[in-house]
Design an enzyme around this catalytic site. Sequence first.
Site, PDB file in Angstrom:
ATOM      1  N   GLY A 226       0.826  -1.215   0.000  1.00  0.00           N
ATOM      2  CA  GLY A 226       0.000   0.000   0.000  1.00  0.00           C
ATOM      3  C   GLY A 226       0.848   1.246   0.000  1.00  0.00           C
ATOM      4  O   GLY A 226       2.039   1.200  -0.277  1.00  0.00           O
ATOM      5  N   ASN A 227       0.225   2.365   0.288  1.00  0.00           N
ATOM      6  CA  ASN A 227       0.981   3.622   0.379  1.00  0.00           C
ATOM      7  C   ASN A 227       0.366   4.500   1.466  1.00  0.00           C
ATOM      8  O   ASN A 227      -0.671   4.158   2.035  1.00  0.00           O
ATOM      9  CB  ASN A 227       1.021   4.327  -0.979  1.00  0.00           C
ATOM     10  CG  ASN A 227      -0.363   4.681  -1.469  1.00  0.00           C
ATOM     11  OD1 ASN A 227      -1.029   5.535  -0.894  1.00  0.00           O
ATOM     12  ND2 ASN A 227      -0.827   3.999  -2.511  1.00  0.00           N
ATOM     13  N   ARG A 228       1.013   5.624   1.720  1.00  0.00           N
ATOM     14  CA  ARG A 228       0.623   6.420   2.901  1.00  0.00           C
ATOM     15  C   ARG A 228      -0.510   7.415   2.639  1.00  0.00           C
ATOM     16  O   ARG A 228      -0.847   8.198   3.525  1.00  0.00           O
ATOM     17  CB  ARG A 228       1.860   7.178   3.404  1.00  0.00           C
ATOM     18  CG  ARG A 228       2.845   6.275   4.121  1.00  0.00           C
ATOM     19  CD  ARG A 228       4.064   7.056   4.536  1.00  0.00           C
ATOM     20  NE  ARG A 228       3.713   8.301   5.209  1.00  0.00           N
ATOM     21  CZ  ARG A 228       4.477   9.392   5.206  1.00  0.00           C
ATOM     22  NH1 ARG A 228       5.607   9.405   4.539  1.00  0.00           N
ATOM     23  NH2 ARG A 228       4.095  10.477   5.835  1.00  0.00           N
TER      24      ARG A 228
END
Length: 423
Positions: A226-228
């Site tokens: 995923g990412n932030r």
Amino acid sequence: MARLLIGVTGGIAAYKAVEIVRLATAAGHSVRVVQTASSLRFVGKATFEAVTGASVLVDEFDRDPADGAFPGDPPPDYGAISHLELVRRADAYLVAPASANTIAKLATGQADNLLTSAALACTAPLLVAPAMNNHMWEHPATRSNVETLRLRGATIIEPGTGSLASKGEWGAGRLAEPTEVLAEVERVLAGAGPSAGFSPRSLDGLRVLVTAGGTREPIDSVRYVGNRSSGRMGVALAAEAAHRGAEVALIAANLSRAAPEGVRVVAVQTAAELHRAAEAEFPEADVLLMAAAVADFRPAQAQETKIKKSGRVELTLALKPTTDVLEALSQARHPGQTLVGFAAEHGAHGLARARAKLESKGLDAVVLNDISRADIGFDTEDNEVTIITAAGEKPVPLAPKAAVAAAVLDCVEALRVQRVARE
Ligand code: CTP
């Protein structure tokens, strides 16, 4: 009950204004009418005066016994300038029928008669119900003038299609039916509230598609890549677009906050789901705001069950590229659409890289975030961005994401006005 000012311009449809005035008074509204000189050739003052019970003004120097008061109101106890007093007291100003000529004057801010002077001085919501020959309605000059008024916050009551006044002519340009016009006036009044003053609804009638959040690409049944991205910027954009009157669809990828009210939400998890949802929504959208952080790669093989660590010293994850959704949508775009991409870049060469994206992805604007700074960008309340267009760069100083969203939508509105003016 509201105080409704109705401006009647010259055209065969002026006779339908009598019915609009009659319906409005029957619904309990207090109505005053102003006319252009040429409208008098179609319907005389006496008709409107009989229906409203008040004088009709045509010229700035006409004597108004009510000094600008609406029926049922006491006249002002000071020497009021009648037409200015009328607009000061009006809860809404409806121009119906609005001729191509008056629409052009309203768009350019001309004030060469009482009706247009009153419009310029009016801070209440403005509604415009066009009526004209179909070629005049479809002429680029009229399209551009109507778009200018819409972007400035006026409500355009779209004309209907059917047989027109001149023999044998058929097409778009017929004044909307009086019941529809009154329904639209009441909808605007309900939104603005009596005497609530000017409420800009500059994106009224437009469909805005926003993507927000960060995609998650499954590794196995419990883990993902995923990412932030929290989705705050996209949510702020959706809220601001809805606030400006747009019909908003929000493709939401794992948001950490609630979607704004009045926005249609399509929840997705992965880049592939986001791609499918965006492909389905995009053809109907006027504006695309692609704020989601979409994974560029996904695990080549997602395991259906949970990967066990037993016996492993090292685990290698093979990744495959995903489709660039924005690029794919841009290739399928139609001329009326405005596309805005987002670029998260590190430091010095960010601007050049973001400008390259504007060109390579065929976008109208790119919103650049410098992710080398910890105080802005991912998962923060504030943001500081640079909006890049073909014309140049606009720095938006550090501000809450809602204010940055407003700056992005201001840019979208300006781009759309420029496009209409070019066509
Ligand atoms: N985007 C997309 N589909 C992807 C990846 C990104 O639609 N698979 C969109 C994002 O929503 C954003 C813009 O493209 O609006 C970002 O551009 P991109 O070139 O993908 O940015 P980076 O991923 O940061 O690019 P690079 O890896 O080239 O730096």
